[in-house]
Design a protein around this motif. Structure first.
Motif, PDB file in Angstrom:
ATOM      1  N   LEU A  61      81.771 104.051  68.556  1.00 35.93           N
ATOM      2  CA  LEU A  61      83.112 104.168  68.256  1.00 35.93           C
ATOM      3  C   LEU A  61      83.806 103.926  69.690  1.00 35.93           C
ATOM      4  O   LEU A  61      84.980 103.603  69.680  1.00 35.93           O
ATOM      5  CB  LEU A  61      83.408 105.804  67.944  1.00 35.93           C
ATOM      6  N   ASN A  62      83.394 104.150  70.838  1.00 32.34           N
ATOM      7  CA  ASN A  62      83.802 104.005  72.149  1.00 32.34           C
ATOM      8  C   ASN A  62      84.030 102.189  72.192  1.00 32.34           C
ATOM      9  O   ASN A  62      85.037 101.975  72.615  1.00 32.34           O
ATOM     10  CB  ASN A  62      82.890 104.218  73.295  1.00 32.34           C
ATOM     11  N   LEU A  63      82.989 101.712  71.822  1.00 31.13           N
ATOM     12  CA  LEU A  63      82.992 100.258  71.664  1.00 31.13           C
ATOM     13  C   LEU A  63      84.173  99.732  70.843  1.00 31.13           C
ATOM     14  O   LEU A  63      84.968  98.822  70.869  1.00 31.13           O
ATOM     15  CB  LEU A  63      81.841  99.579  71.157  1.00 31.13           C
ATOM     16  N   SER A  64      84.458 100.516  69.507  1.00 30.24           N
ATOM     17  CA  SER A  64      85.482  99.880  68.598  1.00 30.24           C
ATOM     18  C   SER A  64      86.811 100.346  69.294  1.00 30.24           C
ATOM     19  O   SER A  64      87.774  99.503  69.312  1.00 30.24           O
ATOM     20  CB  SER A  64      85.236 100.814  67.436  1.00 30.24           C
ATOM     21  N   ASP A  65      86.835 101.527  70.020  1.00 28.82           N
ATOM     22  CA  ASP A  65      88.112 101.683  70.614  1.00 28.82           C
ATOM     23  C   ASP A  65      88.548 100.783  72.078  1.00 28.82           C
ATOM     24  O   ASP A  65      89.763 100.557  71.897  1.00 28.82           O
ATOM     25  CB  ASP A  65      88.064 103.481  71.355  1.00 28.82           C
ATOM     26  N   VAL A  66      87.617 100.577  72.666  1.00 34.84           N
ATOM     27  CA  VAL A  66      87.877  99.373  73.726  1.00 34.84           C
ATOM     28  C   VAL A  66      88.311  97.985  73.105  1.00 34.84           C
ATOM     29  O   VAL A  66      89.097  97.410  73.545  1.00 34.84           O
ATOM     30  CB  VAL A  66      86.746  99.396  74.799  1.00 34.84           C
ATOM     31  N   TYR A  67      87.649  97.720  72.100  1.00 35.92           N
ATOM     32  CA  TYR A  67      87.899  96.640  71.415  1.00 35.92           C
ATOM     33  C   TYR A  67      89.405  96.434  70.927  1.00 35.92           C
ATOM     34  O   TYR A  67      90.059  95.553  71.296  1.00 35.92           O
ATOM     35  CB  TYR A  67      87.123  96.412  70.259  1.00 35.92           C
ATOM     36  N   LYS A  68      89.747  97.652  70.360  1.00 33.77           N
ATOM     37  CA  LYS A  68      91.251  97.625  70.078  1.00 33.77           C
ATOM     38  C   LYS A  68      92.361  97.628  70.968  1.00 33.77           C
ATOM     39  O   LYS A  68      93.276  96.982  70.866  1.00 33.77           O
ATOM     40  CB  LYS A  68      91.497  98.897  69.091  1.00 33.77           C
ATOM     41  N   ALA A  69      91.815  98.173  72.216  1.00 33.15           N
ATOM     42  CA  ALA A  69      92.748  97.782  73.381  1.00 33.15           C
ATOM     43  C   ALA A  69      92.709  96.645  73.918  1.00 33.15           C
ATOM     44  O   ALA A  69      93.951  95.951  73.992  1.00 33.15           O
ATOM     45  CB  ALA A  69      92.172  98.745  74.499  1.00 33.15           C
ATOM     46  N   LEU A  70      91.616  96.000  73.837  1.00 33.01           N
ATOM     47  CA  LEU A  70      91.416  94.151  74.346  1.00 33.01           C
ATOM     48  C   LEU A  70      92.155  93.552  73.382  1.00 33.01           C
ATOM     49  O   LEU A  70      92.910  92.452  73.857  1.00 33.01           O
ATOM     50  CB  LEU A  70      90.306  93.974  74.583  1.00 33.01           C
ATOM     51  N   LEU A  71      92.404  94.086  72.184  1.00 29.33           N
ATOM     52  CA  LEU A  71      92.986  93.309  71.101  1.00 29.33           C
ATOM     53  C   LEU A  71      94.543  93.210  71.305  1.00 29.33           C
ATOM     54  O   LEU A  71      95.302  92.313  71.315  1.00 29.33           O
ATOM     55  CB  LEU A  71      92.773  93.759  69.770  1.00 29.33           C
ATOM     56  N   LYS A  72      94.981  94.202  72.050  1.00 22.12           N
ATOM     57  CA  LYS A  72      96.567  94.519  72.171  1.00 22.12           C
ATOM     58  C   LYS A  72      96.692  93.330  73.395  1.00 22.12           C
ATOM     59  O   LYS A  72      97.822  92.703  73.362  1.00 22.12           O
ATOM     60  CB  LYS A  72      96.598  95.800  72.758  1.00 22.12           C
ATOM     61  N   GLN A  73      95.694  93.241  74.478  1.00 24.60           N
ATOM     62  CA  GLN A  73      96.157  92.257  75.237  1.00 24.60           C
ATOM     63  C   GLN A  73      96.201  90.876  74.883  1.00 24.60           C
ATOM     64  O   GLN A  73      96.726  89.887  75.326  1.00 24.60           O
ATOM     65  CB  GLN A  73      95.007  92.214  76.427  1.00 24.60           C
ATOM     66  N   ARG A  74      95.123  90.757  73.883  1.00 31.45           N
ATOM     67  CA  ARG A  74      95.096  89.331  73.099  1.00 31.45           C
ATOM     68  C   ARG A  74      96.590  88.982  72.532  1.00 31.45           C
ATOM     69  O   ARG A  74      97.175  87.863  72.634  1.00 31.45           O
ATOM     70  CB  ARG A  74      94.152  89.325  72.157  1.00 31.45           C
ATOM     71  N   ALA A  75      97.003  89.878  71.889  1.00 28.29           N
ATOM     72  CA  ALA A  75      98.384  89.714  71.254  1.00 28.29           C
ATOM     73  C   ALA A  75      99.290  89.564  72.309  1.00 28.29           C
ATOM     74  O   ALA A  75     100.280  88.646  72.108  1.00 28.29           O
ATOM     75  CB  ALA A  75      98.663  90.897  70.268  1.00 28.29           C
ATOM     76  N   VAL A 130      75.666  95.871  75.430  1.00 24.98           N
ATOM     77  CA  VAL A 130      76.973  96.172  75.711  1.00 24.98           C
ATOM     78  C   VAL A 130      76.883  98.118  75.851  1.00 24.98           C
ATOM     79  O   VAL A 130      75.869  98.477  74.901  1.00 24.98           O
ATOM     80  CB  VAL A 130      77.899  96.077  74.777  1.00 24.98           C
ATOM     81  N   TYR A 131      77.687  98.560  76.396  1.00 27.96           N
ATOM     82  CA  TYR A 131      77.801  99.994  76.410  1.00 27.96           C
ATOM     83  C   TYR A 131      79.129 100.380  76.880  1.00 27.96           C
ATOM     84  O   TYR A 131      79.771  99.667  77.715  1.00 27.96           O
ATOM     85  CB  TYR A 131      76.760 100.652  77.287  1.00 27.96           C
ATOM     86  N   CYS A 132      79.715 101.273  76.312  1.00 28.57           N
ATOM     87  CA  CYS A 132      81.265 101.982  76.672  1.00 28.57           C
ATOM     88  C   CYS A 132      81.219 103.333  76.549  1.00 28.57           C
ATOM     89  O   CYS A 132      80.619 104.247  75.731  1.00 28.57           O
ATOM     90  CB  CYS A 132      82.096 100.976  75.727  1.00 28.57           C
ATOM     91  N   GLU A 133      82.044 103.803  77.418  1.00 22.41           N
ATOM     92  CA  GLU A 133      82.210 105.335  77.539  1.00 22.41           C
ATOM     93  C   GLU A 133      83.654 105.424  78.045  1.00 22.41           C
ATOM     94  O   GLU A 133      84.093 104.758  78.875  1.00 22.41           O
ATOM     95  CB  GLU A 133      81.468 106.003  78.446  1.00 22.41           C
ATOM     96  N   PRO A 134      84.450 106.451  77.691  1.00 22.64           N
ATOM     97  CA  PRO A 134      85.561 106.863  78.237  1.00 22.64           C
ATOM     98  C   PRO A 134      85.499 107.076  79.705  1.00 22.64           C
ATOM     99  O   PRO A 134      84.665 107.552  80.094  1.00 22.64           O
ATOM    100  CB  PRO A 134      86.113 108.184  77.758  1.00 22.64           C
ATOM    101  N   LYS A 141      71.035 107.370  60.450  1.00 20.41           N
ATOM    102  CA  LYS A 141      69.748 106.553  60.800  1.00 20.41           C
ATOM    103  C   LYS A 141      70.027 106.554  62.169  1.00 20.41           C
ATOM    104  O   LYS A 141      68.959 106.467  63.118  1.00 20.41           O
ATOM    105  CB  LYS A 141      69.229 105.578  60.505  1.00 20.41           C
ATOM    106  N   ARG A 142      70.976 106.495  62.804  1.00 14.68           N
ATOM    107  CA  ARG A 142      71.327 106.072  64.322  1.00 14.68           C
ATOM    108  C   ARG A 142      72.470 107.151  64.962  1.00 14.68           C
ATOM    109  O   ARG A 142      73.260 106.557  65.830  1.00 14.68           O
ATOM    110  CB  ARG A 142      72.116 104.650  64.321  1.00 14.68           C
ATOM    111  N   LYS A 143      72.338 108.378  64.418  1.00 10.45           N
ATOM    112  CA  LYS A 143      73.404 109.537  64.995  1.00 10.45           C
ATOM    113  C   LYS A 143      73.436 109.245  66.498  1.00 10.45           C
ATOM    114  O   LYS A 143      74.442 109.617  66.885  1.00 10.45           O
ATOM    115  CB  LYS A 143      72.831 110.834  64.271  1.00 10.45           C
ATOM    116  N   ASP A 144      72.421 109.068  67.270  1.00  3.85           N
ATOM    117  CA  ASP A 144      72.469 109.132  68.613  1.00  3.85           C
ATOM    118  C   ASP A 144      73.384 108.173  69.292  1.00  3.85           C
ATOM    119  O   ASP A 144      74.042 108.207  70.391  1.00  3.85           O
ATOM    120  CB  ASP A 144      71.163 109.091  69.302  1.00  3.85           C
ATOM    121  N   ARG A 145      73.737 107.074  68.504  1.00  3.80           N
ATOM    122  CA  ARG A 145      74.383 105.953  68.949  1.00  3.80           C
ATOM    123  C   ARG A 145      75.763 105.932  68.335  1.00  3.80           C
ATOM    124  O   ARG A 145      76.539 104.877  68.757  1.00  3.80           O
ATOM    125  CB  ARG A 145      73.802 104.551  68.624  1.00  3.80           C
TER     126      ARG A 145
END
Length: 764
Positions: free
Chosen positions: A332-346, A203-207, A323-327
């Motif tokens: 965080l972008n993945l977490s943000d899109v997840y929260k948006a998708l969660l709104k649709q689930r609700a 997976v990959y996510c960007e604004p 240890k994973r500062k580049d990623r």
């Protein structure tokens, strides 16, 4: 002349059996004398000759239509100069005689596979020969060796399939990249469990700007198995035969040879891999604004575990993040899109019940060390929502193209299940119910409204049990639990054949071609049995033919057969896995005989209560005779047992304290006895197993005590398979102690269904 009814014989460990009818009507009881000439799993014609004393329709077998070529697994014994094999599956009812020269290299006491040479008769036992020696009963992994043969799970690849796999390249070659988008510079990552060996998805996510507002671009890259497994090739035939990977503790029987599943098709870190990509634009409210599919070449920039990602998201300045500062920004972008998708689930009202899943941890010898709950953190949920989004886009793409394919269909509850659930909700004073044509949101609303009640676990369990099983079919009728109009499986082609078919269809549509199913061989008896059961028992009402129904085309029939095959073999894999887990749990509990534990009632039936132990997540039966010296009545509406004199009641979620009283390894059965407060037991080797003291069951006027308590698309949501019986069949009443929770469930909804149809004497 009385009607002759076709069906499959289901033996019982107590010598009797029944015919499971092809038409889905109530089972026909077979007394022990009728069972002498038939075998468990035989296809027969039977005739109902009378009602027995319990009111069950009693039958007589008039013809054996088919005797499947099933092996019988058991222990080789030598008694009184006679060699015989005692079947491990007690439903076979009779030992198999082995002539003197037919034992092969087997030694007394070993587990062997027997091929029948003479069938049973009214006055003679079956005769067979030893065709395979599996080893000693206590050999590590023996339970898996037994299960794969017992359930007909293919566990050896064909020579042609292995040869084809061996000839495949070791890495992506320049010519393999032609016609593919180069995504090697996109920092796609995999997120899986610590013990994962094959990586289906990255997976990959960007604004991104979506329409006139903000949103995200979400890429889900899935291993391109179809690039290496050609339609109708030896590997393809092997994969179709298996239909799914089968997961056991400490061992996986993969759908594909290891060179593909752990090599070429596994999205391992820092190597190029071929993939199919679902590229999505997700709006701020979680709506998928646009999507496209394309074949690509990718390079995984990191292999994360769920635990690691959850730790990084929990503290972006912590040691894991350092240890994973580049990623970190990508996560965080993945977490943000997840929260948006969660709104649709609700917004959709998708069903989302939290249930406790467990993991068996074994030592090097294959014995259970401990059983621990699987905790789902934010990372699990991020991947789950990303996979759901890609699956929905796949279904929409296939549906919109009018190309035939397989959908993952989950229909709403049947009429009978709706009536049972309505009665239960009313009896429990919930105050909410479901309509005649319920939507998933109604179930979710009930779950939300009751989550703070002491009996929340009981109510949520009943909501889950009212749901149907999900199946694969070319006829799209939506996914009820997830509240999708169209849904399919695209994200796991390494371990599920339907996903591989979906990839092939998507590629055909992209190339403006038509994908045609190959003429694949139909596997044997295991598929036939499960397909018949699935067709008669799992099929939802809307699939039943009506007068106006137009006969499906040959093409649709071929897809229906493929869907049925994949659904049936998914059940086969589930049953084999559960059998192994039950064996391991029984061996584990044999070491704890006489010990006491706190637990929670997980199911109530007419013959007792099933209790799940707090400390071990192991389930056993407290038979009704162990509940005390009064008459207990099963309240079907409330799904509980109630003492007529004291009013004591046992329902799902009631806390109890039990002692392990008996373990039956062959029957995969654990029996408990109830321990009452202040009772002085003769045998109490352990005062407490670290479990908090449990209360006693409440009286009818009081409140109940509060209840205790995978893969990427999270079956525990809408595709959860219930595991207990709200009701039981005549066979269970006749031999209650011989029932496991799973067997109890297998008679359950069939019983509920039949009673609604009208006094006719079921599963996950």
């Amino acid at each position: 002349m009385l009607d002759e009814i076709e069906g499959t014989v289901q033996g019982h460990r107590d010598g009797h059996g029944f015919v499971q009818r092809d038409d889905g009507e109530g089972d026909i009881y077979l007394p022990p004398n009728e069972m002498r000439a038939v075998l468990h799993k035989d296809r027969v014609k039977a005739r109902v000759v009378r009602q027995d004393r319990r009111g069950r329709p009693e039958g007589r077998v008039v013809e054996i239509i088919e005797r499947p070529e099933q092996p019988i697994i058991g222990r080789l014994l030598h008694e009184g100069g006679i060699w015989l094999v005692a079947p491990e599956d007690k439903r076979y009812g009779q030992d198999v005689l082995i002539p003197k020269g037919a034992t092969g290299p087997a030694k007394v006491g070993q587990v062997v596979v027997v091929q029948l040479t003479e069938p049973p008769a009214l006055f003679g036992q079956p005769v067979g020969r030893v065709k395979e020696v599996l080893g000693e009963i206590d050999d590590p992994g023996m339970e898996i060796e037994i299960a794969v043969r017992k359930y007909g799970v293919p566990h050896e690849f064909s020579e042609a399939g292995l040869a084809e796999a061996k000839a495949l390249p070791d890495k992506v070659r320049p010519q393999d990249k032609k016609g593919r988008i180069d995504l090697t510079d996109v920092p796609l990552v995999t997120i899986d469990g610590e013990d994962a060996r094959d990586f289906d998805d990255a997976v990959y996510c960007e604004p991104a700007k979506v329409g006139r507002g903000k949103g995200w671009r979400l890429l889900v890259a899935i291993a391109d198995v179809s690039a290496y497994v050609q339609t109708g090739s030896p590997i393809d035939i092997d994969a179709y035969d298996r239909a799914t990977s089968v997961y056991f503790p400490r061992r996986v029987i993969p759908m594909l040879p290891e060179k593909l599943s752990n090599g070429l098709c596994s999205l391992n870190p820092e190597v190029e891999r071929l993939c199919m990509v679902c590229d999505m634009l997700v709006a701020a409210d979680g709506e998928i604004y646009a999507y496209q599919f394309y074949p690509a070449v990718m390079f995984s920039h990191a292999r994360f575990t769920y635990t690691e990602v959850a730790a990084i998201l929990g503290n972006t300045r912590g040691p894991e993040a350092a240890k994973r500062k580049d990623r970190v920004k990508d996560l965080l972008n993945l977490s943000d899109v997840y929260k948006a998708l969660l709104k649709q689930r609700a917004k959709r009202g998708a069903v989302d019940f939290e249930t406790t899943e467990t993991q068996i941890v074994c030592d090097d010898a294959g014995r259970i060390e401990k059983i621990v709950p699987r905790t789902r953190n934010e990372a699990h949920k991020i991947i789950e929502e990303a996979m759901l989004a890609a699956n929905v886009c796949s279904a929409d793409f296939i549906d919109g193209s009018k190309h035939p394919g397989l959908f993952r269909v989950h229909e709403g509850p049947t009429t009978e299940k709706k009536e049972v659930l309505r009665g239960y909700l009313k009896a429990m004073g919930v105050g909410l119910s479901i309509t005649e044509d319920p939507k998933p949101g109604e179930f979710q609303a009930i779950a939300e409204a009751t989550k703070e009640r002491p009996d929340a676990q009981q109510i949520h369990t009943m909501l889950l049990r009212s749901m149907s099983q999900a199946i694969y079919t070319p006829i799209n009728s939506g996914h009820f639990g997830l509240a999708y109009e169209a849904y399919t499986h695209f994200t796991s082609p390494i371990r599920r054949y339907p996903d591989l078919l979906v990839h092939r269809v998507i590629k055909a549509i992209l190339n403006k071609q038509k994908y045609t199913l190959p003429m694949l061989p139909t596997p044997g008896e295991a598929h036939a049995k499960l397909a018949k059961r699935l067709a008669s028992r799992v099929k939802a009402p809307s699939n039943k033919p009506t007068k106006a129904t137009v006969a499906p085309t040959k093409e649709v029939q071929a897809w229906q057969a493929a869907g049925l095959h994949c659904s049936a073999n998914e059940r086969r894999a589930d049953e084999a896995s559960r059998d192994v887990e039950a064996w391991l749990k029984c061996k584990y509990m044999r070491e704890h005989l006489g010990e006491e534990y706190g637990g929670v009632v997980s199911s109530a039936t007419t013959f007792g209560i099933f209790v799940t132990l707090d400390a071990m997540y192991v389930e056993g039966l407290v038979h009704i005779t162990e509940l005390g010296g009064e008459y207990f009545k099963f309240d079907e509406m409330r799904q509980e047992l109630r003492g007529e004199r004291t009013g004591i009641r046992y329902a799902i979620g009631t806390r109890v304290r039990v002692q392990v009283s008996r373990v039956d390894l062959d029957g995969r059965k654990i029996d408990f006895r109830l321990v009452r407060e202040g009772e002085d037991l003769a045998s109490r080797p352990m005062k407490d197993k670290g479990v908090a003291p449990a209360g006693t069951p409440t009286k009818a006027s009081g409140k109940r005590g509060k209840g205790g308590g995978g893969h990427k698309e999270a079956h525990h949501h809408a595709e959860a398979y219930p595991s207990h019986a709200p009701r039981v069949s005549a066979e269970q009443v006749a031999a209650p102690v011989a029932q496991t929770a799973m067997q109890a469930f297998k008679s359950a909804v069939k019983n509920a269904t039949n009673k609604m149809k009208g006094r006719k004497p079921r599963r996950p």
